[in-house]
Scaffold this motif. Structure first.
Motif, short mmCIF file in Angstrom:
data_model
loop_
_atom_site.label_atom_id
_atom_site.label_comp_id
_atom_site.label_asym_id
_atom_site.label_seq_id
_atom_site.Cartn_x
_atom_site.Cartn_y
_atom_site.Cartn_z
N SER A 337 20.05 75.66 35.44
CA SER A 337 21.12 74.85 34.88
C SER A 337 22.42 75.17 35.61
CB SER A 337 21.31 75.14 33.39
OG SER A 337 20.49 74.29 32.61
N HIS A 338 23.32 74.20 35.59
CA HIS A 338 24.56 74.36 36.35
C HIS A 338 25.73 73.81 35.54
CE1 HIS A 338 27.13 72.76 39.96
NE2 HIS A 338 27.60 73.90 39.51
N ILE A 339 26.67 74.67 35.25
CA ILE A 339 27.93 74.22 34.65
C ILE A 339 28.92 74.13 35.80
CG2 ILE A 339 29.79 74.78 33.03
CD1 ILE A 339 27.69 76.49 31.48
N PRO A 340 29.24 72.90 36.23
CA PRO A 340 30.07 72.75 37.44
C PRO A 340 31.54 73.02 37.15
CG PRO A 340 29.55 70.60 36.56
CD PRO A 340 28.90 71.60 35.63
N GLY A 347 30.47 66.87 36.45
CA GLY A 347 29.86 67.21 35.17
C GLY A 347 29.48 66.01 34.33
N LEU A 348 30.35 65.00 34.31
CA LEU A 348 30.15 63.90 33.39
C LEU A 348 30.30 62.57 34.11
CD1 LEU A 348 32.41 65.14 30.44
CD2 LEU A 348 29.91 65.07 30.46
N VAL A 349 29.59 61.57 33.60
CA VAL A 349 29.87 60.21 34.01
C VAL A 349 30.78 59.64 32.93
CG1 VAL A 349 28.91 57.95 34.57
CG2 VAL A 349 27.63 60.02 35.15
N LEU A 350 32.04 59.43 33.27
CA LEU A 350 33.04 59.15 32.24
C LEU A 350 32.78 57.88 31.45
CD1 LEU A 350 36.32 60.32 34.04
CD2 LEU A 350 35.04 61.48 32.22
N ASP A 351 32.11 56.92 32.07
CA ASP A 351 31.86 55.68 31.34
C ASP A 351 30.55 55.71 30.54
OD1 ASP A 351 34.18 54.29 31.97
OD2 ASP A 351 33.41 53.83 33.97
N PHE A 352 29.79 56.79 30.67
CA PHE A 352 28.56 56.91 29.88
C PHE A 352 28.88 57.47 28.50
CE2 PHE A 352 24.91 57.46 33.20
CZ PHE A 352 25.28 56.27 33.80
N SER A 353 28.02 57.17 27.55
CA SER A 353 28.15 57.75 26.22
C SER A 353 27.78 59.23 26.26
CB SER A 353 27.23 57.03 25.25
OG SER A 353 25.88 57.29 25.61
N ILE A 413 30.48 69.43 25.91
CA ILE A 413 29.33 68.56 26.14
C ILE A 413 28.52 69.08 27.34
CG2 ILE A 413 28.64 66.24 26.89
CD1 ILE A 413 30.99 65.14 25.28
N ILE A 414 29.22 69.47 28.39
CA ILE A 414 28.53 69.96 29.58
C ILE A 414 27.83 71.29 29.30
CG2 ILE A 414 28.83 70.81 31.93
CD1 ILE A 414 31.20 68.87 32.14
N VAL A 415 28.55 72.20 28.68
CA VAL A 415 27.96 73.51 28.39
C VAL A 415 26.74 73.33 27.49
CG1 VAL A 415 28.35 75.74 27.27
CG2 VAL A 415 30.14 74.76 28.72
N GLY A 416 26.89 72.47 26.48
CA GLY A 416 25.78 72.22 25.58
C GLY A 416 24.58 71.65 26.31
N ARG A 417 24.82 70.66 27.15
CA ARG A 417 23.72 70.05 27.90
C ARG A 417 22.99 71.11 28.74
NH1 ARG A 417 25.96 66.12 31.96
NH2 ARG A 417 26.31 67.97 33.20
N GLU A 418 23.74 71.95 29.40
CA GLU A 418 23.13 72.90 30.33
C GLU A 418 22.42 74.04 29.63
OE1 GLU A 418 22.89 72.19 33.60
OE2 GLU A 418 23.81 70.32 32.94
N LEU A 419 22.87 74.42 28.44
CA LEU A 419 22.22 75.53 27.75
C LEU A 419 21.10 75.09 26.81
CD1 LEU A 419 25.17 77.97 26.97
CD2 LEU A 419 23.15 78.46 28.35
N LEU A 426 20.97 80.29 34.89
CA LEU A 426 22.19 79.51 34.63
C LEU A 426 23.23 79.87 35.69
CD1 LEU A 426 24.03 77.73 32.77
CD2 LEU A 426 24.73 79.86 31.66
N ILE A 427 23.71 78.83 36.36
CA ILE A 427 24.82 79.02 37.28
C ILE A 427 26.05 78.44 36.59
CG2 ILE A 427 25.63 78.68 39.66
CD1 ILE A 427 22.79 79.70 39.66
N ALA A 428 26.95 79.30 36.19
CA ALA A 428 28.07 78.84 35.38
C ALA A 428 29.38 79.06 36.14
CB ALA A 428 28.10 79.58 34.05
N ALA A 429 30.05 77.95 36.48
CA ALA A 429 31.35 78.05 37.15
C ALA A 429 32.43 77.71 36.14
CB ALA A 429 31.40 77.11 38.35
N GLN A 430 33.33 78.62 35.89
CA GLN A 430 34.43 78.41 34.95
C GLN A 430 33.92 77.80 33.64
OE1 GLN A 430 36.81 79.61 36.69
NE2 GLN A 430 36.38 79.01 38.78
N PRO A 431 32.95 78.42 32.98
CA PRO A 431 32.31 77.75 31.84
C PRO A 431 33.24 77.47 30.66
CG PRO A 431 31.63 80.05 31.95
CD PRO A 431 32.38 79.76 33.22
#
Ligand SMILES: Nc1ncnc2c1ncn2[C@@H]1O[C@H](COP(=O)(O)OP(=O)(O)OP(=O)(O)O)[C@@H](O)[C@H]1O
Ligand SMILES: [Mg+2]
Length: 509
Positions: A337-340, A347-353, A413-419, A426-431
């Protein structure tokens, strides 16, 4: 600027969004000559309030007074005319323009219709002398480190004669040293009678730089306190409504087999200095390896290489296996997993739900699609609800599009998705960048628990406190190389700081 007139008075500012009342009758005063901090949990309404003051968002109700007079602020142009400037977290500079061009953009002095760049240069130079910034006016913005880009943003507002300067999480991207320089400037700025509104989740900084603090919770003002009369613990309690444990609690690691190994890894671009120059490291099951370093010393490139986002030379083994070409999907399939570090770009597609963002990267396979390749909507909904609930993403919807979340909730949302997918590595950058103090406590706990269950963690963070409190071993990176290893119990900010500056105490690493 008399004593009686307040710089900014907010009276019952209210703003309603479909799912939340972001500002619920917010009232407080900001004085001339003070740094006024605004703190509160993720989603409390801080950014919304500042966008209202800066004319980017129209409130549903309430009144604003600037320097004692009622103000109609319908656009940033109105705000600027009233002496209000705002530095956004995402800089709004034109990358290919020079520093000077960016500063004067839209407000260029003219001589007989033509832009008078020499006049502009003279006045910007005077400004530089006044505030004590060192900045090359002819450098192109894209070539500057973030700390200097931020100065350009600040100068832009000063050039427009801002007297009330709003900074929304200005230190999230700064090194401790850059933050120190920013604070010196801010103190000088208010000493000249101006005003600063300072939003931050780093309460230690709030204690250091501010005169007063207003705490917001759920869109309402909890209270305004004098900084010398409060403490980090009290601010945290006011924000969250309960005691917050400010230190990471963890038992000694019990490292198992090597899950991630990196051997002689190089990231190079033709004609440039190598970004990563022969890095070797191993992360075992059940341990957290921290990488400390000033941003821009190759950490980002190292992470991108390991996660399959960028070509490299060398060998990376995921649970013993090598993946032939950089391939983010294959890496992910190896339960990495990667927290970018850049949540908006990677990390996110801004227009996606939320829901669609939460399965991103695993969306093409079980359990999210059936054997015919169709989405299993009920499964996806359940999964998304689970993440949103567990990680306290607010608002609780799984259908809101990502761009409508507050900064910290987007990060959750990103941290949750990755964990939540239970990775092995887990590769976590500035989590925890931009995340509030209660949520930091929670995310740290999740990472430590996953470690205890055998996850290997590579943690890259510019926040030394985070590295020192979370990591079981610490490597320091400087100019693309690992220049030292420090045990957390022996780590101090000074010791790490020296290594981060490339000073290796005599012996080469
Ligand atoms: N354009 C929008 N549409 C819908 N909801 C929004 C919009 N902008 C903000 N919100 C909501 O308003 C609330 C307050 O958001 P805001 O960005 O002001 O929080 P914040 O205090 O700055 O949080 P953070 O510390 O995470 O940055 C959040 O629940 C957010 O989801
Ligand atoms: Mg915000």
């Amino acid at each position: 600027m008399s004593e009686e007139r307040t710089a900014l008075r907010l009276e019952c500012i209210t703003k309603e969004y479909p799912l939340v009342r972001a500002n619920d009758c917010i009232s407080f005063d900001v004085r001339w000559g003070e740094v006024h901090a605004v703190v509160g949990e993720n989603g409390a309404g801080k950014t919304t309030l500042m966008k209202i003051v800066y004319g980017m968002v129209r409130p549903d109700g309430g009144r604003i007074y600037v320097d004692g007079r009622p103000a109609e602020i319908r656009s940033p142009a109105d705000a600027i005319r009233l002496g209000i400037g705002m530095v956004h977290q995402h800089f709004m500079l034109v990358d290919v323009f020079t520093v000077l061009e960016n500063i004067v953009l839209g407000h260029e002095p003219r001589k007989g219709g033509a832009i008078d760049l020499e006049a502009a240069r003279r006045s910007v130079q005077a400004l530089l002398r006044e505030v004590g910034f060192d900045l090359d006016l002819d450098a192109r913005v894209e070539e500057l480190p973030v700390g200097l880009q931020q100065r350009v943003e600040i100068l832009k507002t000063l050039y427009r004669e801002a007297k009330i300067l709003i900074l929304d999480e200005p230190t999230a991207v700064l090194t401790p040293q850059e933050a120190g320089e920013l604070f010196r400037f801010l103190r000088g700025f208010v000493a000249r009678g101006n005003t600063v509104i300072f939003i931050s989740h780093k309460l230690a900084e709030v204690m250091e730089v501010s005169d007063r603090v207003t705490v917001i919770r759920d869109g309402r003002v909890v209270g305004t306190v004098d900084t010398p009369k409060t403490s980090v613990a009290e601010l945290a309690r006011m924000m969250v409504g309960r005691e917050v444990i400010l230190t990471v609690q963890k038992t000694p690691p019990r490292p198992g087999e090597v899950l991630l190994s990196v051997a002689d890894l190089w990231v190079e671009e033709a004609g440039k200095k190598p970004r990563v120059a022969g890095v070797n490291l191993e992360v075992r099951a059940g341990e957290i390896l921290g990488i400390a370093g000033v941003e821009g010393n190759g950490q980002s490139e190292l992470v991108e290489a390991i996660t399959g986002l960028r070509p490299y030379r060398g060998t990376v083994r995921y649970q013993g296996e090598v993946i032939a070409r950089p391939d983010a999907r294959r890496v992910r399939e190896h339960r990495v997993s990667h927290i970018p570090e850049d949540r908006n770009a990677r990390g996110l597609v801004l227009d996606f739900s939320t829901r669609d963002n939460l399965i991103l990267g695993d969306h093409y396979r079980a359990p999210f699609v059936d054997r015919y390749g169709f989405f299993r909507d009920a499964v996806i909904d359940d999964y998304a609800r689970g993440v949103v609930e567990t990680y306290d993403v607010r608002p609780r919807s799984i259908h809101l599009s990502a761009r409508h979340y507050s900064g910290g909730n987007a990060q959750k949302i990103i941290v949750g998705r990755e964990l939540y997918r239970k990775p092995r590595i887990l590769i976590a950058a500035q989590p925890t960048r931009g995340v509030d103090i209660g949520a930091i406590e929670f995310i740290h706990k999740q990472i430590v628990e996953a470690r205890d269950q055998g996850m290997a963690v590579l943690l890259v963070s510019a926040d030394l406190n985070e590295v020192m409190s979370l990591a079981d071993r610490i490597l320091v990176m400087f100019e693309g190389r690992i220049v030292g290893e420090v045990r957390p119990e022996e780590a101090t900010e000074e010791r790490l700081g020296l290594l981060m500056a490339g000073i290796t105490e005599g012996a080469p690493a």
